[in-house]
Scaffold this active site. Structure first.
Site, PDB file in Angstrom:
ATOM      1  CB  CYS A 139     -19.995  11.863 -24.212  1.00  0.00           C
ATOM      2  SG  CYS A 139     -18.238  12.073 -24.526  1.00  0.00           S
ATOM      3  CB  CYS A 142     -17.365   9.093 -23.842  1.00  0.00           C
ATOM      4  SG  CYS A 142     -17.264  10.808 -23.353  1.00  0.00           S
ATOM      5  CG  ASP A 143     -20.434   6.395 -24.441  1.00  0.00           C
ATOM      6  OD1 ASP A 143     -19.504   5.867 -23.809  1.00  0.00           O
ATOM      7  OD2 ASP A 143     -21.336   7.068 -23.911  1.00  0.00           O
TER       8      ASP A 143
END
Ligand SMILES: Cc1cc2nc3c(=O)[nH]c(=O)nc-3n(C[C@H](O)[C@H](O)[C@H](O)COP(=O)(O)OP(=O)(O)OC[C@H]3O[C@@H](n4cnc5c(N)ncnc54)[C@H](O)[C@@H]3O)c2cc1C
Length: 317
Positions: A139, A142-143
């Site tokens: 993701c 997200c990261d």
């Protein structure tokens, strides 16, 4: 004919991503008592979309998070209830479905819409599980921010891989996109934007065979199938977008025989979104479909809820 005290809802919706939330809205508007079960936060994969720029009628792209939040509020405004819990198992006895939840609760209903979507497929190569959360991610939104200015390898050739490579290129100018085939599977416009992006280096015919590192990822062993060679590429992170698998682990094994799923395990339905099990509908990414997008999931959720209402009416008649 029915003892209505036995049911908790007319319609159970399993999963509250775009398909489940659209179904919840349409089901409630059709005066059904609707319960949607969601194991995470309502919104599903849409929560990961940086900017949703292809939803028809939405001229000013919003984040997937804001979009999903509005879908949730709209469904609840029409009376749907969203329960935070996971679905452990599902069965049908006579005309009634019952779902057992992680909390131990059992919910019964006349009809069910499966809207549990799909999750990422892993590559299954050495180092992938070992470095998950330590440089291996599925993701970008997200990261990605953890790897600002770093060297990132993106793996895949579909819409998600291209979209996410483009997002990561906003954070660093050292993005390599490796795809095992000699052309992208992504939609033409999406692929073109990647090919024209000077911050992304595309390597076709290339796949990772091992992820290496110590505490964090430091390199990836790549295989170039055209040149028939393997080489080590230094990298700080690997973002993997190698397709998805349907989330249907709670379905009875007996149902998954025959015409219930396709070869890849996605639910086959008719044009009313009804599966081979009467009263069991499917919508969105969990369904056997040539195109997995928010607009498709929402539309299928609406059709499924409409046809589930007709089915419930016919049961009660
Ligand atoms: C990074 C990324 C970018 C994307 N970009 C775009 C884009 O720009 N435009 C676009 O149109 N589409 C995009 N997509 C695709 C889009 O997000 C999906 O097609 C869409 O979210 C599918 O909706 P769905 O409701 O079918 O499934 P999902 O969104 O997967 O939702 C399913 C829900 O079911 C829940 N669930 C699963 N199993 C259980 C269980 N056992 N019990 C309870 N709950 C369960 C999950 O937690 C999840 O919330 C993108 C996807 C990703 C991953």
């Amino acid at each position: 004919m029915f003892d209505h005290s036995q049911v908790d809802a007319d319609l159970l919706i399993l999963g509250a991503g775009p398909a489940g939330l659209a179904a919840a809205q349409y089901g409630s508007r059709a005066n059904l008592k609707v319960l949607a079960i969601e194991q995470m936060s309502p919104g599903g994969q849409a929560l990961l979309i940086d900017k949703l720029e292809n939803y028809p009628g939405d001229l000013n792209p919003r984040s997937g998070f804001d979009f999903a939040e509005d879908m949730r509020r709209q469904a609840e405004n029409f009376g749907a209830k969203i329960i935070g819990d996971g679905v452990l198992s599902l069965e049908k006895t006579g005309s009634l479905f019952s779902a057992v939840l992680d909390s131990g609760r059992t919910l019964r209903a006349y009809a069910v819409i499966l809207a549990t979507g799909a999750s990422h497929r892993s590559l299954g190569i050495p180092g992938e599980a070992e470095f998950a959360g330590r440089g291996v991610s599925y993701c970008a939104s997200c990261d990605g921010p953890f790897f600002k200015g770093k060297k990132i390898l993106v793996v895949g050739g579909g819409d998600a891989a291209c979209d996410e490579a483009r997002y990561l290129s906003l954070l660093t100018d050292k993005v390599i996109l490796a795809h095992r085939r000699d052309a992208f599977r992504a939609q033409k416009g999406v692929a073109q934007r990647v090919l024209e992006n000077p911050r992304i280096e595309v390597r076709f015919n290339t796949r990772p065979v091992e992820i290496r590192g110590d505490k964090q990822v430091t390199a990836v062993l790549l295989e170039d199938s055209a040149a028939k060679k393997q080489y080590e590429e230094p990298a700080d992170a690997v973002f993997i977008f190698a397709g998805t698998v349907p989330q249907i682990g709670f379905i009875p094994a007996a149902w998954t025989q025959g015409a219930f799923t396709d070869k890849a395990g996605y639910i086959i339905t008719d044009q009313r979104m009804e599966s081979a099990i009467p009263g069991l509908f499917a919508a969105g990414d969990v369904r056997a479909s040539p195109f997995r997008q928010v607009v498709v999931a929402a539309a299928e959720g609406a059709i499924a809820a409409h046809c589930a209402a007709e089915y419930i009416d016919s049961l009660k008649a």
